[in-house]
Design an enzyme around this catalytic site. Structure first.
Site, PDB file in Angstrom:
ATOM      1  N   GLY A  45       0.844  -1.177   0.000  1.00  0.00           N
ATOM      2  CA  GLY A  45       0.000   0.000   0.000  1.00  0.00           C
ATOM      3  C   GLY A  45       0.881   1.229   0.000  1.00  0.00           C
ATOM      4  O   GLY A  45       2.044   1.173   0.428  1.00  0.00           O
ATOM      5  N   GLN A  50       2.894   9.929   1.708  1.00  0.00           N
ATOM      6  CA  GLN A  50       4.198   9.273   1.681  1.00  0.00           C
ATOM      7  C   GLN A  50       5.040   9.683   0.478  1.00  0.00           C
ATOM      8  O   GLN A  50       6.230   9.415   0.441  1.00  0.00           O
ATOM      9  CB  GLN A  50       4.034   7.753   1.698  1.00  0.00           C
ATOM     10  N   CYS A 106       6.178   0.025   7.693  1.00  0.00           N
ATOM     11  CA  CYS A 106       5.777   1.177   6.894  1.00  0.00           C
ATOM     12  C   CYS A 106       6.970   1.639   6.077  1.00  0.00           C
ATOM     13  O   CYS A 106       8.083   1.740   6.606  1.00  0.00           O
ATOM     14  CB  CYS A 106       5.286   2.296   7.813  1.00  0.00           C
ATOM     15  N   LEU A 107       6.744   1.945   4.799  1.00  0.00           N
ATOM     16  CA  LEU A 107       7.827   2.394   3.936  1.00  0.00           C
ATOM     17  C   LEU A 107       8.439   3.704   4.434  1.00  0.00           C
ATOM     18  O   LEU A 107       9.612   3.968   4.194  1.00  0.00           O
ATOM     19  CB  LEU A 107       7.335   2.553   2.495  1.00  0.00           C
ATOM     20  N   HIS A 148      -4.279   1.001   7.579  1.00  0.00           N
ATOM     21  CA  HIS A 148      -2.920   1.533   7.684  1.00  0.00           C
ATOM     22  C   HIS A 148      -2.749   2.718   6.723  1.00  0.00           C
ATOM     23  O   HIS A 148      -2.267   3.787   7.112  1.00  0.00           O
ATOM     24  CB  HIS A 148      -1.906   0.427   7.373  1.00  0.00           C
ATOM     25  N   GLU A 149      -3.167   2.535   5.466  1.00  0.00           N
ATOM     26  CA  GLU A 149      -3.040   3.611   4.477  1.00  0.00           C
ATOM     27  C   GLU A 149      -3.983   4.769   4.804  1.00  0.00           C
ATOM     28  O   GLU A 149      -3.632   5.934   4.635  1.00  0.00           O
ATOM     29  CB  GLU A 149      -3.287   3.090   3.053  1.00  0.00           C
ATOM     30  N   HIS A 152      -2.584   7.212   7.125  1.00  0.00           N
ATOM     31  CA  HIS A 152      -1.669   8.183   6.504  1.00  0.00           C
ATOM     32  C   HIS A 152      -2.407   9.438   6.046  1.00  0.00           C
ATOM     33  O   HIS A 152      -1.882  10.544   6.199  1.00  0.00           O
ATOM     34  CB  HIS A 152      -0.934   7.570   5.315  1.00  0.00           C
TER      35      HIS A 152
END
Length: 192
Positions: A45, A50, A106-107, A148-149, A152
């Site tokens: 995702g 991000q 997480c990226l 999760h996304e 953000h």
């Protein structure tokens, strides 16, 4: 085009993102770039904050999780085989079911993974890349990735769910990430 991923510490990761309209400039290319960036960094995702955009847009491909499962894990989650979707202007209407733990990463916060409790199901309204409107319920791993996304675009990070002591123990690593003292195999930008 592969875009750099914004690292922990950047202000955009703590902003509540704005809804957009079909006139948002370069949206089709941005979505294509987000898919390319997500796959290049081995994510499932990716949310617009991000990549330094404070808009309510994220992409999810939970199908990859199921494609990469071991044989003995098959059938463990109710949402198999997962989804691949674009979410524009998403707003959560409800969460439901028991909270359950899963090890998340997480990226934007590389090299840190922790168990996070999230609801089994999420119902949200959103539009797809063709501006078709949906109210849809997702469950299992897919619901987790969406939540999760979604966090953000609400200015939240998975580490916000950790107990204070655990967060304190991770603070050194988080500081290193924000200062760019971390090696990753994808493009990142760091807060100045």
């Amino acid at each position: 085009m592969i875009l750099p991923i914004v690292a922990y510490g950047a202000p955009v990761l703590r902003k509540v993102a704005q809804d957009i309209t079909p006139e948002y400039p370069g949206l089709e290319k941005l979505i294509a770039d987000m898919w390319e960036t997500m796959y290049a960094s081995s994510g499932v995702g990716l949310a617009a904050p991000q990549i330094n955009r404070d808009i309510r847009l994220f992409v999810v491909d939970s199908a990859q999780i199921f494609e990469n499962q071991e044989e003995d894990e098959k059938g463990e989650y109710p949402d198999e085989p997962g989804v691949k979707k674009v979410f524009i202007n998403a707003h959560v209407m409800a969460t439901d079911g028991k909270d359950w733990p899963y090890n998340e990463g997480c990226l934007s916060i590389p090299k840190i993974r922790e168990d996070v409790m999230r609801a089994e199901k999420v119902t949200l309204t959103y539009q797809d890349e063709n501006w078709k409107e949906y109210t849809e319920t997702f469950n299992g791993i897919t619901a987790r990735v969406i939540l999760h996304e979604y966090d953000h675009i609400e200015g939240k990070l998975f580490i916000d769910y950790l107990k204070p002591l655990k967060r304190k123990m991770l603070q050194g690593k988080l500081n290193d990430i924000s200062k760019g003292k971390v090696r990753v195999d994808y493009k990142m930008t760091f807060a100045k």
